[in-house]
Design a protein around this motif. Structure first.
Motif, PDB file in Angstrom:
ATOM      1  N   GLN A  17       0.743  -1.244  -0.023  1.00 59.51           N
ATOM      2  CA  GLN A  17      -0.134   0.052   0.185  1.00 59.51           C
ATOM      3  C   GLN A  17       0.877   1.288   0.186  1.00 59.51           C
ATOM      4  O   GLN A  17       0.515   2.245  -0.666  1.00 59.51           O
ATOM      5  CB  GLN A  17      -1.031  -0.064   1.325  1.00 59.51           C
ATOM      6  N   SER A  18       1.916   1.163   0.909  1.00 61.56           N
ATOM      7  CA  SER A  18       2.729   2.378   0.815  1.00 61.56           C
ATOM      8  C   SER A  18       3.658   2.796  -0.385  1.00 61.56           C
ATOM      9  O   SER A  18       3.518   3.894  -0.914  1.00 61.56           O
ATOM     10  CB  SER A  18       3.879   2.243   1.959  1.00 61.56           C
ATOM     11  N   GLU A  19       4.048   1.633  -1.172  1.00 60.71           N
ATOM     12  CA  GLU A  19       4.649   1.856  -2.117  1.00 60.71           C
ATOM     13  C   GLU A  19       3.595   2.413  -3.417  1.00 60.71           C
ATOM     14  O   GLU A  19       4.072   3.068  -4.316  1.00 60.71           O
ATOM     15  CB  GLU A  19       5.326   0.470  -2.953  1.00 60.71           C
ATOM     16  N   GLN A  21       0.935   4.124  -3.027  1.00 58.84           N
ATOM     17  CA  GLN A  21       0.549   5.373  -2.708  1.00 58.84           C
ATOM     18  C   GLN A  21       1.592   6.405  -3.122  1.00 58.84           C
ATOM     19  O   GLN A  21       1.519   7.547  -3.731  1.00 58.84           O
ATOM     20  CB  GLN A  21       0.420   5.844  -1.069  1.00 58.84           C
ATOM     21  N   TRP A  22       3.070   6.115  -3.023  1.00 60.05           N
ATOM     22  CA  TRP A  22       4.127   6.727  -3.341  1.00 60.05           C
ATOM     23  C   TRP A  22       4.256   6.799  -4.894  1.00 60.05           C
ATOM     24  O   TRP A  22       4.669   7.815  -5.395  1.00 60.05           O
ATOM     25  CB  TRP A  22       5.435   6.264  -2.830  1.00 60.05           C
ATOM     26  N   LYS A  56      13.258   7.897  -3.009  1.00 57.06           N
ATOM     27  CA  LYS A  56      12.677   6.733  -2.858  1.00 57.06           C
ATOM     28  C   LYS A  56      13.147   5.613  -3.875  1.00 57.06           C
ATOM     29  O   LYS A  56      12.996   4.375  -3.931  1.00 57.06           O
ATOM     30  CB  LYS A  56      11.164   6.361  -3.107  1.00 57.06           C
ATOM     31  N   MET A  60      12.351   1.886  -2.620  1.00 57.88           N
ATOM     32  CA  MET A  60      10.923   1.171  -2.913  1.00 57.88           C
ATOM     33  C   MET A  60      11.177   1.043  -4.606  1.00 57.88           C
ATOM     34  O   MET A  60      10.843   1.715  -5.296  1.00 57.88           O
ATOM     35  CB  MET A  60       9.940   2.376  -2.647  1.00 57.88           C
ATOM     36  N   HIS A 122      -1.942   3.528  -8.466  1.00 51.95           N
ATOM     37  CA  HIS A 122      -2.365   3.520  -6.965  1.00 51.95           C
ATOM     38  C   HIS A 122      -3.060   2.009  -6.938  1.00 51.95           C
ATOM     39  O   HIS A 122      -3.265   1.436  -5.820  1.00 51.95           O
ATOM     40  CB  HIS A 122      -3.572   4.685  -6.725  1.00 51.95           C
TER      41      HIS A 122
END
Length: 140
Positions: A17-19, A21-22, A56, A60, A122
């Motif tokens: 999820q974090s990746e 979103q970034w 990042k 990531m 996303h």
């Protein structure tokens, strides 16, 4: 029909999820940059993707690929805007009859592709813009 190997990015494992979103932020940040620097063809549209890529790229992999994609696409958009502006200047304004409609078409296409890229990344999908210069930024 498949893309030639040089146009296909190896897909990393399913991003978290974090990746996601970034990665979506890397694409969406181009909109913010373009709004803030609205004059001069929104030249700031590449600043957000560049900052996210620099921050990042080592931690990531999915974000690194998508931020680089957004960066290349937005650099291409700025170059197109500069060419259209120079064309208008060189033709002493007469070229604006061609450059202004082209700029509107390119701008609308840019907006659509950035929004599509934001949504797709996303959702965790690898996204490749269909029309852009593929610069070798940050490849080993």
């Amino acid at each position: 029909m498949s893309l030639p190997p040089e146009f296909v990015e190896p897909s990393p494992s399913l991003p978290g999820q974090s990746e996601r979103q970034w990665a979506a932020l890397a694409h969406a940040s181009a909109l913010l940059g373009a709004v803030i620097t609205g004059t001069w063809f929104g030249w700031g549209c590449f600043i957000g993707p560049l900052v996210i890529w620099l921050a990042k790229r080592d931690s990531m992999p999915f974000v690194a690929v998508q931020a680089r994609e957004a960066l290349n696409f937005n650099i291409t958009a700025v170059l197109v805007g500069l060419v259209l502006g120079l064309f208008t200047l060189v033709t002493f304004g007469i070229g604006a009859l061609l450059a202004v409609p082209l700029a509107l078409i390119v701008g609308l296409g840019w907006l659509v592709w950035v929004l599509v890229a934001t949504v797709k990344t996303h959702d965790g999908q690898d996204w490749r813009y269909p029309f852009m210069l593929r610069l070798e930024i940050g490849r080993a």
